[in-house]
Design a protein around this motif. Structure first.
Motif, PDB file in Angstrom:
ATOM      1  N   LEU A 103       0.700  -1.180  -0.046  1.00  0.00           N
ATOM      2  CA  LEU A 103      -0.014   0.023   0.031  1.00  0.00           C
ATOM      3  C   LEU A 103       0.832   1.316  -0.078  1.00  0.00           C
ATOM      4  O   LEU A 103       1.962   1.109   0.555  1.00  0.00           O
ATOM      5  N   CYS A 104       0.526   2.315  -0.563  1.00  0.00           N
ATOM      6  CA  CYS A 104       1.296   3.489  -0.698  1.00  0.00           C
ATOM      7  C   CYS A 104       0.341   4.685  -1.255  1.00  0.00           C
ATOM      8  O   CYS A 104      -0.998   4.558  -1.733  1.00  0.00           O
TER       9      CYS A 104
ATOM     10  N   VAL B 142       3.831   0.708   2.506  1.00  0.00           N
ATOM     11  CA  VAL B 142       3.568  -0.402   3.723  1.00  0.00           C
ATOM     12  C   VAL B 142       3.448  -1.875   2.730  1.00  0.00           C
ATOM     13  O   VAL B 142       2.989  -1.893   1.968  1.00  0.00           O
ATOM     14  N   ASN B 143       4.417  -2.721   3.517  1.00  0.00           N
ATOM     15  CA  ASN B 143       4.310  -4.070   2.868  1.00  0.00           C
ATOM     16  C   ASN B 143       3.764  -5.089   3.949  1.00  0.00           C
ATOM     17  O   ASN B 143       4.358  -5.250   4.874  1.00  0.00           O
ATOM     18  N   LEU B 144       2.710  -5.272   3.556  1.00  0.00           N
ATOM     19  CA  LEU B 144       1.838  -6.240   4.311  1.00  0.00           C
ATOM     20  C   LEU B 144       2.312  -7.705   4.194  1.00  0.00           C
ATOM     21  O   LEU B 144       1.934  -8.095   3.081  1.00  0.00           O
ATOM     22  N   LEU B 145       2.664  -8.339   4.740  1.00  0.00           N
ATOM     23  CA  LEU B 145       3.149  -9.838   4.867  1.00  0.00           C
ATOM     24  C   LEU B 145       2.254 -10.619   5.474  1.00  0.00           C
ATOM     25  O   LEU B 145       2.328 -10.691   6.891  1.00  0.00           O
ATOM     26  N   VAL B 146       1.314 -11.524   4.915  1.00  0.00           N
ATOM     27  CA  VAL B 146       0.532 -12.213   5.887  1.00  0.00           C
ATOM     28  C   VAL B 146       0.986 -13.802   5.883  1.00  0.00           C
ATOM     29  O   VAL B 146       1.334 -14.303   4.997  1.00  0.00           O
ATOM     30  N   TRP B 147       0.811 -14.347   7.188  1.00  0.00           N
ATOM     31  CA  TRP B 147       1.321 -15.646   7.464  1.00  0.00           C
ATOM     32  C   TRP B 147       0.275 -16.523   8.191  1.00  0.00           C
ATOM     33  O   TRP B 147      -0.735 -15.906   8.776  1.00  0.00           O
ATOM     34  N   GLY B 148       0.437 -18.025   7.751  1.00  0.00           N
ATOM     35  CA  GLY B 148      -0.514 -18.629   8.399  1.00  0.00           C
ATOM     36  C   GLY B 148      -0.257 -19.482   9.534  1.00  0.00           C
ATOM     37  O   GLY B 148      -0.886 -19.920  10.389  1.00  0.00           O
ATOM     38  N   ARG B 149       0.879 -19.564   9.918  1.00  0.00           N
ATOM     39  CA  ARG B 149       1.482 -20.291  11.024  1.00  0.00           C
ATOM     40  C   ARG B 149       2.913 -19.842  11.454  1.00  0.00           C
ATOM     41  O   ARG B 149       3.717 -19.303  10.638  1.00  0.00           O
ATOM     42  N   GLU B 150       3.330 -20.247  12.635  1.00  0.00           N
ATOM     43  CA  GLU B 150       4.479 -20.020  13.062  1.00  0.00           C
ATOM     44  C   GLU B 150       5.250 -21.590  12.920  1.00  0.00           C
ATOM     45  O   GLU B 150       4.629 -22.431  12.927  1.00  0.00           O
TER      46      GLU B 150
END
Length: 443
Positions: free
Chosen positions: A182-183, A191-199
């Protein structure tokens, strides 16, 4: 410096088929075993690319990978001629044989994670091919993907094409399908949105795998020196419902994030973190409720796997949806309501990518988004940029070489290997990639 968002689409390969290789991808499972149409698939993909190019967006082509993947099968102990390797693999290890034939590199959203020069520590555009270790057939891609990215972005002074993260479960990485930038404008810091599902050390008990680890997202942000990095957890309920990548329930462009209510485990916290990281702009969140669009309809219609783009010269964004969105009453109503409001999305268009959709990949799956300033765009490989002439040449090429029907059993046909290699050999000539781009050309 002025910048644009370019698209690099995966050119669909000759072995495009419905083998059902991807657990958690409901469309892939639902259509398993049905006949595909590779010729229609490649032409649909090309027409989608041309539509973007005609709108004024830079559009590049990423070549398909060599399939069947004979070197992979030889590494498993299958010997003899290439035809014998295929025959023996399908007889003795059909799961591995099917993986070796997959045309999944077509989904370029999984090709890599990209950090534009405006966000990177060293002022270069950074690419990290995704290791895709969660699924066997996809884990075979990253080395050839790097070769393609090296060809497309050859100037090391402007581009940094990394190797994939180590191919281990702790660092499972699915590429740009879990990344949104987003910018205020493409050339400004974002903004760099990094989405994760698990650790990495977290036990997972859901019905489908959580493919992206937090540790992989952190490593990518460190490697690229990405400013404005925000890590957010993908909704467990969404993953359990069949959201195998975050881009099935979320898409963003410029200052706007368009997402389903169940996209994030902590929606309020994710919004707050994005606002805190944003520089020079106020993020806009367009959230669709579960009541207006149940998750099941979001997944089958692929409303959020649409392309959200800024057409040059237009202030408001355009949402490019698959025809499946139009054909789903609830999704169509949401899309039209969003476009008819006074919000940041001004119109919606529909494209036919049905062959890809039947394997669980919408318009957004087929492209890798790359923000480039004027100098970087000029430094990209012009031979791989889609023009009217290249679109015409590739359309003739695809119509000439690709079959109009392919069943899973046909993947064992040695003639398909010869056809695929003939097609790829000619493709390297069309794109000016040289005579040693593919493994079979170097043997």
């Amino acid at each position: 410096m002025t910048a644009l968002e370019a698209n690099a689409d995966g050119l669909i390969g000759p072995t495009h088929s419905y083998a059902g290789l991807s657990p958690g991808n409901l469309a892939s499972s639902r259509n398993e075993g049905q006949a595909s149409n590779p010729r229609a698939a490649v032409l649909q993909g090309l027409d989608k690319m041309k539509r973007l190019a005609d709108l004024g967006l830079p559009q590049f082509v990423l070549p398909p990978h060599e399939r069947p993947n004979i070197p992979f099968l030889r590494s498993l102990g299958f010997g003899g001629t290439d035809a014998q390797v295929i025959e023996r693999a399908w007889k003795d290890a059909p799961t591995f044989a099917a993986a070796a034939c997959s045309a999944s590199p077509m989904w370029a959203a999984n090709a890599a994670t990209v950090t534009p020069s405006a966000d990177s520590a060293d002022g270069r555009v950074h690419f990290s091919p995704a290791n895709l270790v969660t699924n066997l057939h996809r884990s075979l891609e990253h080395q050839q993907t790097k070769r393609a990215l090296d060809a497309l972005f050859p100037d090391a002074a402007r581009f940094a094409v990394h190797d994939a993260l180590p191919s281990v479960a702790h660092l499972a990485d699915e590429g740009a399908a879990n990344h949104v930038r987003l910018c205020a404008e493409h050339g400004a810091e974002g903004v760099n949105l990094l989405v994760w599902g698990r650790e990495a050390w977290e036990p997972w008990t859901g019905p489908f795998p959580a493919r992206q680890t937090r540790e992989a997202a952190e490593a990518l942000a460190r490697r690229h020196g990405a400013s404005g990095a925000v890590l957010a957890r993908q909704s467990k309920a969404a993953i359990a419902g069949g959201t195998f990548h975050n881009d099935v329930v979320c898409v963003g462009a410029l200052d706007t994030l368009f997402h389903h209510q169940l996209a994030f485990e902590d929606t309020a916290g994710t919004h707050a973190a994005i606002r805190a990281a944003a520089k020079g702009f106020d993020p806009i969140f367009v959230e669709v409720s579960e009541a207006d669009l149940p998750l099941a309809d979001a997944i089958t219609s692929y409303l959020f796997n649409s392309m959200l783009i800024q057409v040059p010269g237009e202030d408001r964004l355009t949402l490019i949806c698959p025809t499946e969105t139009r054909d789903n009453a609830r999704a169509h109503a949401v899309a039209e309501a969003v476009a008819s409001s006074n919000g940041p999305i001004g119109r919606v268009e529909y494209v036919d990518v049905r062959q890809s959709m039947r394997n669980g990949g919408g318009p957004a799956c087929l492209r890798l988004r790359v923000v480039l300033n004027e100098a970087e765009l000029a430094a990209a490989n012009a031979n791989m940029r889609l023009t009217d002439e290249l679109h015409g040449a590739l359309s003739v090429w695809g119509a000439t070489w690709y079959r109009d029907e392919l069943k899973v059993a046909d993947l064992a046909d040695p003639a398909l290997l010869d056809e695929s290699r003939g097609a790829l050999d000619e493709l390297t000539s069309i794109l000016g990639l040289g005579s040693d781009f593919y493994p079979f050309q170097r043997d």
